[in-house]
Design an enzyme around this catalytic site. Sequence first.
Site, PDB file in Angstrom:
ATOM      1  N   ASN A 117       0.813  -1.226   0.000  1.00  0.00           N
ATOM      2  CA  ASN A 117       0.000   0.000   0.000  1.00  0.00           C
ATOM      3  C   ASN A 117       0.839   1.266   0.000  1.00  0.00           C
ATOM      4  O   ASN A 117       0.325   2.340  -0.280  1.00  0.00           O
ATOM      5  CB  ASN A 117      -0.982   0.011   1.174  1.00  0.00           C
ATOM      6  N   GLN A 145      -5.130  -3.707  -2.091  1.00  0.00           N
ATOM      7  CA  GLN A 145      -4.694  -2.695  -3.059  1.00  0.00           C
ATOM      8  C   GLN A 145      -4.752  -3.205  -4.498  1.00  0.00           C
ATOM      9  O   GLN A 145      -4.749  -2.403  -5.433  1.00  0.00           O
ATOM     10  CB  GLN A 145      -3.249  -2.251  -2.755  1.00  0.00           C
ATOM     11  N   CYS A 290      -2.652   5.192   6.176  1.00  0.00           N
ATOM     12  CA  CYS A 290      -3.005   4.611   7.469  1.00  0.00           C
ATOM     13  C   CYS A 290      -2.031   5.051   8.553  1.00  0.00           C
ATOM     14  O   CYS A 290      -2.315   4.899   9.724  1.00  0.00           O
ATOM     15  CB  CYS A 290      -3.023   3.095   7.364  1.00  0.00           C
TER      16      CYS A 290
HETATM   17  N1  PLP Z   1      -4.443  -3.949   3.440  1.00  0.00           N
HETATM   18  C1  PLP Z   1      -3.996  -2.967   2.649  1.00  0.00           C
HETATM   19  C2  PLP Z   1      -2.897  -3.271   1.687  1.00  0.00           C
HETATM   20  C3  PLP Z   1      -4.571  -1.678   2.702  1.00  0.00           C
HETATM   21  O1  PLP Z   1      -4.100  -0.703   1.915  1.00  0.00           O
HETATM   22  C4  PLP Z   1      -5.636  -1.450   3.607  1.00  0.00           C
HETATM   23  C5  PLP Z   1      -6.275  -0.124   3.727  1.00  0.00           C
HETATM   24  O2  PLP Z   1      -5.980   0.829   3.089  1.00  0.00           O
HETATM   25  C6  PLP Z   1      -6.078  -2.528   4.403  1.00  0.00           C
HETATM   26  C7  PLP Z   1      -5.452  -3.743   4.300  1.00  0.00           C
HETATM   27  C8  PLP Z   1      -7.185  -2.351   5.378  1.00  0.00           C
HETATM   28  O3  PLP Z   1      -8.427  -2.217   4.742  1.00  0.00           O
HETATM   29  P1  PLP Z   1      -9.618  -1.494   5.530  1.00  0.00           P
HETATM   30  O4  PLP Z   1      -9.241  -0.067   5.669  1.00  0.00           O
HETATM   31  O5  PLP Z   1     -10.818  -1.718   4.671  1.00  0.00           O
HETATM   32  O6  PLP Z   1      -9.726  -2.176   6.842  1.00  0.00           O
END
Ligand code: PLP
Length: 356
Positions: A117, A145, A290
């Site tokens: 990500n 992603q 995040c």
């Molecule tokens: N995994 C990846 C690679 C992400 O980019 C994200 C969120 O951006 C997630 C997991 C988590 O997804 P969610 O925000 O729907 O919980």
Amino acid sequence: MNMDSLGKRAASAIDTAREQVSALIGSSPEEVIFTSCGSESINSAILSATSLDPDKTHIVTTAVEHSATIKLCEHLARRGYEITWLPVNREGQLDLEKLERALRPDTALVSLLWANNETGVLFPIEDISRITNAKKVPLHVDAVQAVGKLPLNAADLGAQFLSLSGHKLHCPKGVGALYVNKRMRFTPWLRGSQENSRRGGTQNVASIVGLGRATEIAADHVGESGSTVRALRDQFENTVLANIPGAEINGDRVNRLPNTSSLAFEGIESEGALMLLDEEHICCSAGSACTSGSVHPSHVLKAMGFSNDRARGSLRFSFGRFNTPAQIETACEVVPRVIEKLRRLSPSGSPVVMAA
Ligand code: PLP
């Protein structure tokens, strides 16, 4: 209309959404479980694999995962699980021999990203699944992603679990799905009778319908928008690299999502750049969204062997099929100007932190 027929309409709308999601990922509808988000899907896959066989107390993952995987594995480590955190090289790639050597008779699961990500770097999932399947170790792929950006056939990919999230597909936040291969045993951690007793909780019908429609639209655009978005991303990157001395791409340039650009700018502090770019209506992030708001250098860039300064001077730009060529031209003009301004403010080359 009586309540019974309303209930049937809702159930039928969910069935349609399940078919739409499965069409995008190349699975059968029965292999799709709706969840509240990508993080829930990830947690469900890992906790199912670890609960089914209490003698299997080893998990293999990587140093560059999303926080949903990292935090759960850290939690499991505190409860006695052994976690192997596979390193990556400067390109953000894994050494598959190390992965193979890490697999043991007590390995419950391998869980790793398809597309990172922060950098967009792609792990070679088909090569990885050949290794895990030969050793009969289940594989969970965090495809949050990648889904909708890369052509995908779950059966060909060879993974037993695959997680996806609605908001990466232009769907409102708060809905996701977990693919569980029909030959894989599954036990839920959120118990209840919904989703064929595989995920408790009354279904969020509106969001599930939205996810279904978003996957249907994504299926129509997956190949074509990949090349359009790649062209926009490449135009931006080439201009930035040509106009900003010392700018570099983080990670494997070839095996990468078409929409992601993680760029390192020597001598700047990404927090300051974010503020100036935001004033010019350019949205990007420092490391991953995040972790924005946190001053810690990105764990992904650190795992790739970059210094704290390089990690703190990196920005991630994401592109999508709603971006226009005019917006890219604006970004090509604004980003070099902002980086130059930040460098002028700090002629010594030491990073400048803008006051909030
Ligand atoms: N995994 C990846 C690679 C992400 O980019 C994200 C969120 O951006 C997630 C997991 C988590 O997804 P969610 O925000 O729907 O919980």
